[in-house]
Enzyme design. Structure first.
Site, short mmCIF file in Angstrom:
data_model
loop_
_atom_site.label_atom_id
_atom_site.label_comp_id
_atom_site.label_asym_id
_atom_site.label_seq_id
_atom_site.Cartn_x
_atom_site.Cartn_y
_atom_site.Cartn_z
N GLU A 144 49.86 34.05 31.85
CA GLU A 144 49.55 35.12 31.07
C GLU A 144 50.87 35.99 30.97
OE1 GLU A 144 46.16 38.38 30.52
OE2 GLU A 144 46.74 38.31 32.52
N ALA A 278 48.16 40.25 40.89
CA ALA A 278 47.38 39.14 40.95
C ALA A 278 47.13 38.72 39.56
CB ALA A 278 45.86 39.39 41.53
N HIS A 313 38.74 43.05 41.06
CA HIS A 313 39.19 43.26 39.56
C HIS A 313 39.26 41.73 39.12
CE1 HIS A 313 42.05 44.90 36.48
NE2 HIS A 313 42.47 43.64 36.47
N GLU A 314 39.91 41.01 39.86
CA GLU A 314 40.22 39.50 39.29
C GLU A 314 38.87 38.69 39.37
OE1 GLU A 314 43.17 39.14 38.39
OE2 GLU A 314 43.96 41.13 39.22
N HIS A 317 37.14 39.45 36.18
CA HIS A 317 37.64 38.54 35.07
C HIS A 317 37.12 37.21 34.61
CE1 HIS A 317 40.95 41.05 33.42
NE2 HIS A 317 41.70 41.09 34.62
N GLU A 336 41.35 44.10 30.62
CA GLU A 336 41.86 44.83 31.74
C GLU A 336 41.18 46.05 31.92
OE1 GLU A 336 43.49 43.43 33.70
OE2 GLU A 336 44.58 41.55 32.47
#
Length: 886
Positions: A144, A278, A313-314, A317, A336
Site C-alpha cells: 500500500e 502497521a 485499527h488494523e 480494516h 483510514e
C-alpha cells in the site's frame, strides 16, 4: 512511428484503461535472501472486455523477460506473443502490444520477471535482524498504496480485485507467511516450496509475504479462527498482549459489523524495518515492533495503549478496507477514517478505564490543525498520479475522517449508525465502494439527509468557526471558515450544533444550514433585566463531537471560565474551550493574555487528556514567546511551571500500587514538560535517577513511564564541553534491543540547548546505528536553540535524505519537523527558495503546508508584540501562587 504514438496515449494517465480485468493471479516467487534478488512468474486470468490490441498493467523496478510474455485464450491452445513489450518507468506501466485484436472473453496472461529486494521499505524489500549474533535478511512486502507493481506485474488499483494463488520457493529453515494458510509443502534439501490456499477476492495492495526466522504465540477466537503473533526469535513473550487484544477485537467486530471475519487465520508480524506504524494486509498484518510488542518490564503505559489502538485499527480494516474496499484513492478516508474511529470503539470496550473517547480529542485536534491551513485538502481528494498518494495518508484522511464519522454517529445515534454500517458491509462485501455508497445506506436506514449534510464536510476543505454573541437578549450565531492565518475563507457548512446552558440535564440540537441564525435561549438570561445570569454558562459543541470551533463573545467566555473554575464542565468540554481558545489565539483572533488567563483557571485540573493538551499548548507558547517577547520568557515559564505543579506533586515520581493507566501516562508527560521548562528541582531529580538506571537497568528508580522525562532532563545538562549525559544515553541506546527504548532516547537527544550537540544528535540519526524508519523520531523534539543548525543540516544533507527516504512518506516528516517551527517571513522566503528547485509531487503539499505554518507563526509573533498589557498580565500570573507548596 505509428506504433510509438499508440503507446504514447497510455502515458501520463492517472488510471489504467479498462480493456481487461484481472480475475485470478497464479503467482510464483523465489526470493534469494543472501543476494537480495528475486525471480518470479505470474499467470493472470483476465477478462478482455473491449476490442484491443493492448494490455496495460503496472510494473516498476522489475526486469521483464520479453520472451516470457504470452497470452492464451481457453478456446485456443495457441499462445500469442506480444510484438512489443515496453516498460514505461515514469508512469510505472507495462505496455504489451499485440499484432491482432485479442478475442473478447476470458484468457490467461503469462509473464516472467526479476527484481531486487530493496532497502526502501516498500514493494518487496529486505529487513535486517540479528539471530545468534549474526546479521540476517528477511523478505517483507509493503504494497500500500501502489507498490505491488514492484514485486510482480499487476493491475495495481483497488478496484481491480482478484483472487491470488501464491507459491513460494524459500530456504527450508525459514518461516514463510502469506495471506492464506499453507496448503502444501515440499522439502528439497536446503529449499522448500510452499503452496498457499487461494485467497478470496481482494485488491493487490493487500497481498503480503514475509520470509524469515521467527518465534510466535497463538490463540483462537470464540469461533475457531487461529491468531498468531510472530516476532524475532526470543521475543515471543512480548507478543502476548497484542495477541489477547486481537482475539477479543475479532470477536467484538464480528458482533458490531454483524459479519464474521472472512479468512481462516490471522497472523500479525513484527518487522524490524517498517516505514508506517502497521499495514492491514488481509490475514497477514505487518507492524513496526513498537506497535505490536509489549515488554512488561521496559515498556511504558503509553506503549501498551499504542499497541492496543494500532491492533484494533488494523483489524478494523479486515472489514473496512479489505472486505469492502474503496474504489479509488480519492476515497482513502473510508478506509483510514473508519479504522481510526472503530479502533477507539474497540479500545473503549476492552479498556474502559483508559477513557479513550476523551483521548480521541487529540485525533480531532490534529485534524483541526492541519485543516485550518489554506494548503489543506478535502477529505475526498483527486489523485492524478501514484506518486501523489503517499501524501494523503495524513491527518485529514485519518483524523478529520474519524472526527466527521464521530460527528455523524452522534447526530444519527449509535444504534442507527451501527445498523447502517452492518448493512453497508453486507451490501458491498467482496467489492468496491465510494463515499456516496456509504451515504446512501446511512440515508436509507436513518431517514436523514446524510448526503446533503456530509458533502459539505468531505468535498470541500476546511471547517467553520461559529461566532456566538449576545445581542438584545438573543443569541446570535454566525459561521465562517476558520483559517489559522487569521484570514476568512469562503466555505460554508451544514453544522450539527449542540448546546447546553448551565447544566447537562437538557441539550439543544439543530442544524445550522445558513451563514447566520438567531437563537432563543431564555434560560441564559435573568428574567428581571434580560441580562446574562452570572451563575449560568453556555457551551456549544457539547463533548466536542462536532468538527468545528466556537468563538464566544467576552461575556459568554467569562461564564465558561467561571464554570471551569467551579468544575461544572465535563473534561471533553474543558478541553474544547481551551483548544478553541488556543487556535483562535494562534490565528490572532484573541490575545495571548486572554489565553494565559484562561489557562490559569485550570490550576486544579487532574484529567489526563486536558493536562496533556495544556502541556502541548505550553510548548508552542514558549517557542513563540522566545521570538516575540524574550524579555517575558522567564515569567511565562514560571507561570506554566506553577500551573503544572499541582498534578505533578500529587502524582510524585514513583508509581503507586494499583494506580491507573492514565496516572502512569500523565506522570511521564508532566515530568518531561517540567524538565523542558527548566524546572531545576525536576531536572536534578531526573538526572539522579538516570545515573542510578545507568548503573542498574532494573532499578525501580526509573520505571519506563518516566524514562523519557529523565532522558530529556539529562540532555538539558549537556553542552559541547561536557557531553557525559549524551554519551551515556548513546550507551543505553546501543545496549538495548527494545525498539521502544531506542525511540525514547532518539526523541530526547536533540532537545539539548547547545546547537553543537544538536548537530551531533542529527548526524547520529543518519548513521548506520539508526534504522531508516526511526530517524524521524529524533526530529520532533529539536530545541529552540537547535532550530537554525537543523535547517542548515537539512539543506546540506538533502541529497542523501532525498535519496534514502524520498520514495515514501517519511521524507515529509524531515520537512515538516524542521521547517514548521520557524517564526519569520524571512525564513519562510529562504525555505521557499531552497525547495523551489527540489520539489517533487510526493513532497509538494508538505512543503507548501510547512511554509504556510511559518508565515502564520510570523503573524502570531507580530500580534503578540503588539499586546500592550501582556507584560503586566504575565508578571501577575507568574507571581500568583497557584499552589502553596511551590
Amino acid at each position: 512511428m505509428a506504433e510509438g504514438q499508440c503507446i504514447e496515449r497510455f502515458k501520463s494517465q492517472p488510471r489504467l484503461p479498462g480493456f481487461a480485468i484481472p480475475r485470478r493471479y497464479d503467482l510464483f516467487l523465489r526470493p534469494d535472501l543472501s543476494s537480495c534478488r528475486f525471480a518470479g512468474s505470474a499467470q493472470i486470468a483476465v477478462d478482455v472486455v473491449d476490442d484491443t490490441r493492448f494490455l496495460i498493467l503496472n510494473a516498476a523496478d522489475l526486469d521483464i523477460d520479453g520472451g516470457s510474455v504470452w497470452f492464451r485464450n481457453p478456446s485456443s491452445s495457441k499462445e500469442v506473443r506480444p510484438s512489443e513489450v515496453v516498460l514505461v518507468e515514469d508512469d510505472q506501466i507495462l505496455v504489451l502490444r499485440f499484432d491482432e485484436f485479442l478475442p473478447r472473453g476470458s484468457g490467461v496472461l503469462g509473464i516472467g520477471f526479476r527484481g531486487m529486494l530493496n532497502d526502501k521499505m516498500k514493494g518487496f524489500y529486505r529487513s535486517v535482524y540479528e539471530h545468534n549474533g549474526e546479521k540476517k535478511n528477511m523478505a517483507v512486502t509493503q504494497f500500500e498504496p501502489a507498490d505491488a507493481r514492484r514485486c510482480f506485474p499487476c493491475w495495481d488499483e483497488p478496484a481491480f480485485k482478484a483472487t491470488f494463488k501464491i507459491t513460494l520457493e524459500v530456504p527450508s529453515d525459514t518461516i514463510a507467511l502469506s495471506n492464506m494458510p499453507v496448503m502444501e509443502e515440499k522439502l528439497d534439501g536446503l529449499v522448500k516450496t510452499l503452496s498457499f490456499q487461494e485467497s478470496p477476492i481482494m485488491s493487490t495492495y493487500l497481498v503480503a509475504l514475509v520470509i524469515g526466522l521467527f518465534d510466535y504465540v497463538e490463540a483462537s477466537t470464540s469461533d475457531g479462527i487461529k491468531v498468531r503473533v510472530y516476532c524475532q526469535v526470543g521475543k515471543s513473550s512480548q507478543g502476548k498482549f497484542a495477541l489477547d487484544v486481537a482475539v477479543k477485537t475479532l470477536d467484538l467486530y464480528k458482533k458490531y459489523f454483524a459479519v464474521p471475519y472472512s479468512l481462516p487465520k490471522l497472523d500479525m508480524v513484527a518487522i524490524p524495518d517498517f516505514a508506517a506504524g502497521a499495514m492491514e494486509n488481509y490475514g497477514l498484518v505487518t507492524y513496526r515492533e513498537t506497535a505490536l510488542l509489549f515488554d512488561d518490564r521496559h515498556s511504558a503505559a503509553s506503549n501498551r495503549q499504542r499497541v492496543a489502538v494500532v491492533v484494533a485499527h488494523e483489524l478494523a480494516h479486515q472489514w473496512f478496507g479489505n472486505l469492502v474496499t474503496m474504489e479509488w484513492w480519492t476515497h482513502l478516508w473510508l478506509n483510514e477514517g473508519f479504522a481510526t474511529w472503530v479502533s477507539y470503539l474497540a479500545a473503549d470496550s476492552l479498556f474502559p478505564e483508559w477513557k479513550v473517547w476523551t483521548q480521541f480529542l487529540d485525533e480531532t485536534t490534529m485534524g483541526l490543525r492541519l485543516d485550518a491551513l489554506a494548503e489543506s485538502h478535502p477529505i475526498e481528494v483527486d489523485i492524478n498520479h501514484a506518486s501523489e498518494i503517499d501524501e494523503i495518508f495524513d491527518a485529514i484522511s485519518y483524523k478529520k475522517g474519524a472526527s466527521v464519522i464521530r460527528m455523524l454517529q452522534s447526530y444519527l445515534g449509535a444504534e442507527c449508525f451501527q445498523r447502517s454500517l452492518a448493512s453497508y458491509i453486507k451490501k458491498f462485501a467482496c467489492s468496491n465502494a465510494k463515499t456516496e455508497d456509504l451515504w446512501a445506506v446511512l440515508e436509507e436506514e436513518s431517514g436523514e439527509p446524510v448526503k446533503m449534510l456530509m458533502n459539505s464536510w468531505t468535498k470541500q476543505k476546511g471547517y467553520p468557526v461559529v461566532y456566538a454573541k449576545v445581542n438584545n437578549a438573543n443569541l446570535q450565531l454566525e459561521q465562517t471558515q476558520f483559517l489559522s492565518s487569521g484570514c476568512e475563507g469562503n466555505g460554508q457548512w451544514i453544522v450539527p450544533i449542540t448546546l447546553c446552558c448551565g447544566s447537562y440535564a437538557s441539550q439543544k440540537k439543530f442544524l445550522l444550514e445558513t451563514k447566520s441564525e438567531k437563537l432563543d435561549v431564555p434560560e441564559l438570561f435573568n428574567p428581571e433585566n434580560q441580562k446574562i445570569s452570572r451563575s449560568v454558562w453556555l457551551k456549544f459543541n457539547v463533548d466536542q463531537t462536532g468538527f468545528y470551533r466556537v468563538k464566544y463573545d467576552d461575556e459568554l467566555a467569562a461564564g465558561l471560565r467561571h464554570a471551569i473554575e467551579a468544575n461544572q464542565l465535563s473534561p471533553t468540554d474543558r478541553f474544547g474551550v481551551l483548544d478553541d481558545s488556543f487556535a483562535l489565539c494562534m490565528a490572532c483572533k484573541q490575545t495571548l493574555s486572554s489565553l494565559l488567563s484562561l489557562m490559569a483557571s485550570f490550576s486544579e485540573e487532574d484529567e489526563y487528556t486536558v493536562l496533556s493538551q495544556i502541556i502541548t499548548i505550553s510548548y508552542k507558547v514558549i517557542s513563540t514567546a522566545a521570538d516575540a517577547t524574550p524579555e517575558l520568557l522567564a515569567d511565562i515559564k514560571q507561570f506554566l511551571i506553577n500551573l503544572l505543579w499541582h498534578s505533578t506533586e500529587k502524582l510524585g515520581w514513583d508509581p503507586k500500587s494499583n494506580e491507573g493507566h492514565l496516572d502512569a501516562m500523565l506522570r511521564g508527560e508532566l515530568l518531561t514538560s517540567l524538565a523542558e521548562l527548566g524546572h531545576d528541582i525536576t531536572t536534578k531529580e531526573a538526572v539522579r535517577r538516570f545515573y542510578a538506571f545507568l548503573d542498574d537497568r532494573n532499578t525501580s528508580l526509573l520505571p519506563p513511564d518516566i524514562r523519557k522525562a529523565a532522558y530529556v532532563a539529562v540532555m538539558q545538562t549537556v553542552n559541547s564541553s561536557n557531553k557525559l549525559g549524551y554519551e551515556s544515553l548513546l550507551r543505553v541506546y546501543r545496549e538495548t534491543d527494545l525498539s521502544q527504548e531506542k525511540g525514547r532516547i532518539l526523541s530526547a537527544l536533540a532537545s539539548c540547548p547547545d546547537p553543537a550537540v544538536v548537530l551531533d544528535a542529527l548526524n547520529f540519526l543518519l548513521s548506520s546505528e539508526v534504522r531508516n524508519q526511526d530517524a524521524v523520531n529524533g526530529l520532533a523534539g529539536i530545541s529552540k536553540e537547535g532550530r537554525d543548525v537543523a535547517w542548515v543540516w537539512l539543506k546540506e544533507n538533502w541529497d542523501h535524505i532525498s535519496k534514502t527516504w524520498g520514495s515514501g512518506f517519511l521524507i515529509t516528516r524531515f520537512i515538516s519537523s524542521i521547517v514548521s517551527p520557524f517564526n519569520s517571513d524571512e525564513k519562510a522566503n529562504e525555505i521557499e527558495e531552497f525547495f523551489a528547485s527540489r520539489t517533487k509531487p510526493s513532497i509538494a503539499r508538505t512543503v507548501k503546508q510547512s511554509i504556510e505554518r511559518v508565515r502564520n507563526n510570523a503573524k502570531w509573533v507580530k500580534s503578540i508584540r503588539s499586546e500592550q498589557s501582556l507584560g503586566d498580565i504575565v508578571k501577575e500570573l507568574a507571581n500568583k501562587k497557584l499552589h502553596p507548596s511551590l
